[in-house]
Design an enzyme around this catalytic site. Structure first.
Site, mmCIF file in Angstrom:
data_model
loop_
_atom_site.group_PDB
_atom_site.id
_atom_site.type_symbol
_atom_site.label_atom_id
_atom_site.label_comp_id
_atom_site.label_asym_id
_atom_site.label_seq_id
_atom_site.Cartn_x
_atom_site.Cartn_y
_atom_site.Cartn_z
ATOM 1 N N TYR B 167 25.580 4.019 -4.338
ATOM 2 C CA TYR B 167 26.558 3.486 -5.286
ATOM 3 C C TYR B 167 27.827 4.304 -5.418
ATOM 4 C CZ TYR B 167 24.565 -0.728 -7.105
ATOM 5 O OH TYR B 167 24.152 -2.018 -7.239
ATOM 6 N N GLU B 253 -7.657 7.906 -3.117
ATOM 7 C CA GLU B 253 -6.733 6.845 -2.696
ATOM 8 C C GLU B 253 -6.221 6.041 -3.874
ATOM 9 O OE1 GLU B 253 -8.219 4.186 0.338
ATOM 10 O OE2 GLU B 253 -6.730 2.656 -0.108
ATOM 11 N N ASP B 305 -11.024 4.240 0.588
ATOM 12 C CA ASP B 305 -11.797 3.054 0.935
ATOM 13 C C ASP B 305 -12.344 3.183 2.354
ATOM 14 O OD1 ASP B 305 -11.201 1.915 -1.481
ATOM 15 O OD2 ASP B 305 -9.637 0.585 -0.715
#
Lengths: 424, 424
Positions: B167, B253, B305
């Site tokens: 910006y 996780e 997982d």
């Protein structure tokens, strides 16, 4: 720099000088101290403090029979309510009547905005879901199983996620949507908040600033949380004993602005509590803000992008999302002041043309939709701002302020806003 | 329950009892105290502690001329390097030669995994980007402007986001991608990490447990962070004076498992530091973990997982993402042990059939791809696990352990894993 000034209405420096001058002009004859900058905030704080601490309920309005909402209730009470319900079920079965639950209706037509409460509630309407009916047997079974699981969670005094719940009986639930969906039914059925069921959503909010509280017994001092801040916990019922010397809460839409204010320790100079959900507000952050506002009675000033999405974020904090209408009293924070970045700020603060963005067709559609919403319509100043946005078809992010320097936000824009009491 | 046991190999209770028995059997003749449970962890800790503190660099391997990586460097040094570079540019222009930057090549063919370093680095190859060349004039201009902005940020000693940078000169950058892309070029050009440029990513990691440190001067005690934990800051260089009595780091996780362990105050009984990035690891969390491991010399045990995605997450922590290969020494944490949930755990812990999920075609593709990766291939135990996963075409989430009760993770699974030293 010369090739920049052609298309641009103002030079960056012009914009900075203008705002700095305004900041100093406002301090003429005064000492420019923080106390002077905060005079208008303190007036607002006095108004907020003078209001009754308790929020109006349906009972106060004699509307208990017409509408429905849920309450935060202690875990022993909910466990007892489940036991009562199951005893009733057992009795009904033994009487040879089978069993059914009277489930509150939660469709779009059942959601009503109540002016006097400034939040959405549910109509008091129920439908019967019977175990002996082919179309509802599965839902009733899942409902009963989830209530059994929730009872176990409550008895242990722990909190679990929806995903945890799902995995305790994948064979029955099959899809997580099926176990999730009944949680809201159970909330309504027992007249308690989702939070009271001890099934929590994942957290993403962060807080920093002049706030101290106890979290599960630990003393948390949010002025001593470095630059990263304290993660807002999923289980807000573990947050107790809130204390503060802040004059206001600064609710920030985005992580980047939060980071700027935290690194600059904005709250050291301007006593405030800074909260962000990093975008779309999650349930934990909404519960946390609501608790802070309710218990500490501070004005809440919102700093969001000047686009329909920023406004949408304020609306979620203020009036909640419609599909959790029944829990709106606990999830919502009424009377949030829109501090900035407002559509009128773009000209007022001479934000350079190239930092303004054109609204997309989708933006304009959302804007037109917002304009019709009750919570906008009841505040003429908000209507005016949305109209400016739609007329100019222009939006801007908080970060657009960086065009005047990275610390313009914390050193010029916010102090000037506070000094002028420039919120609506 | 009876309708559940048909398709299911084991009844839930059977699975719990089996693991509980194993946990107790392992303690036979011992007192079952935490010290006994942690014996294998302590052995691992001793190994980790005995290793040299400093990580091997390209210089140690005499590979400095062949490959390239960047270092964390103090802000004054980077500011000086930018000034030097600009003086050279000015001289080149005044000599009538125009100017060009020698930009390090960062394409896929330039990324090499170095066995002895256990991380990916860049080949030492450059291409010249000249201001007077139509195809590179825009990139060179943006690069120069961003270096100017970074110089300003460094001089002020503040940190900004990529969005803030964008910006400050929207007209030149036009698209944030354009200002983002040159940041990595500048890192390589100056031989410093992205973090050293003080341009930071937004944070989402959380830490809790037996860790104390200073953050921007504030004393942070992660055992006193309630159930929500401490938000990991974007600017990790403000994290100093790390102290601990933990025996290991537990890298989790997912948010849900983190929440379970935080609420159960797992670290009180088993002295550890619990870190999560809530899914895909962000730069701040990776830098934080790397710093914790490097300075405290603790074993890092990962709980993810049992699917290719979980493994992918470990790989990002261990060897970094390929497009930031040049910064791998600071971003990566070598030698993470895969604690669970491993494909072989599903049978070992008798995870009920219905809590296992079938792998999608995409999962299998990712799995096959992972199997070929260097960091898997160099660890035969990992290869075996991935092969089990691909053979059974089955995956499972950490949450699948909830099928044995919500606290099975913290009270049975993890203690048994630790007691048996069951990591690879």
């Amino acid at each position: 720099m010369s090739n920049k000034s052609k298309k641009q209405k103002v030079l960056p420096d012009e914009g900075v000088n203008f705002a700095l001058k305004k900041l100093k002009d406002g301090q003429k004859g005064r000492d420019g101290s923080v106390e002077n900058v905060l005079k208008k905030v303190q007036k607002l704080e006095a108004i907020v403090k003078s209001r009754p601490s308790r929020r109006k309920t349906l009972k106060d309005l004699n509307m208990e029979d017409l509408y429905r909402e849920v309450l935060d209730r202690p875990e022993t009470e909910i466990a007892a309510a489940i036991e009562q319900l199951m005893l009733a079920v057992a009795k009904s079965i033994m009487d040879g009547n089978g069993f059914a639950y009277q489930l509150p209706s939660r469709g779009q037509n059942d959601q009503v905005y109540i002016d006097q409460l400034n939040r959405i509630v549910l109509k008091n309407k129920s439908t019967s879901a019977a175990f002996t009916n082919m179309s509802s047997v599965r839902k009733v079974t899942i409902l009963t199983r989830v209530m059994q699981l929730v009872h176990g969670v409550l008895s242990k005094g722990i909190h679990v996620t929806k995903r945890d719940l799902f995995y305790t009986d994948v064979k029955l639930f099959k899809d997580q949507k099926d176990s999730d969906a009944v949680l809201d039914d159970i909330s309504c059925l027992l007249g308690c908040t989702r939070n009271s069921l001890h099934v929590v959503a994942s957290e993403k909010g962060v807080v920093v600033g002049r706030l101290r509280y106890k979290e599960d017994g630990d003393d948390i001092d949010c002025t001593k949380m470095g630059v990263g801040g304290k993660a807002i916990p999923s289980n807000v019922d573990k947050v107790t004993e809130l204390r503060t010397d802040a004059k206001f809460v600064l609710l920030v839409e985005k992580d980047a602005a939060f980071m700027r204010l935290a690194e600059d320790r904005f709250y050291n100079k301007y006593p405030c509590i800074i909260i962000t959900a990093k975008g779309q507000p999650d349930v934990a952050t909404r519960l946390f803000l609501s608790k802070v506002k309710r218990e500490l009675k501070l004005p809440v000033l919102a700093l969001v992008d000047a686009d329909p999405y920023g406004l949408k974020i304020i609306s979620v904090y203020m009036q909640g999302s419609k599909n959790m209408a029944f829990d709106s009293a606990n999830l919502t924070t009424p009377d949030i002041k829109w501090l900035g970045v407002r559509p009128s700020d773009l000209d007022k603060f001479k934000i350079p043309e190239q930092c303004r963005l054109e609204m997309t067709a989708k933006d304009i559609e959302t804007g037109n939709h917002m304009l019709k919403e009750d919570f906008i319509q009841q505040n003429p100043d908000w209507v005016k701002e949305v109209e400016i946005m739609l007329k100019t078809k222009t939006k801007a992010e908080i970060q657009a302020l960086s065009s005047y320097g990275f610390q313009y936000l914390s050193e010029v824009y916010l102090p000037l806003k506070l000094q002028e009491g420039d919120w609506i």
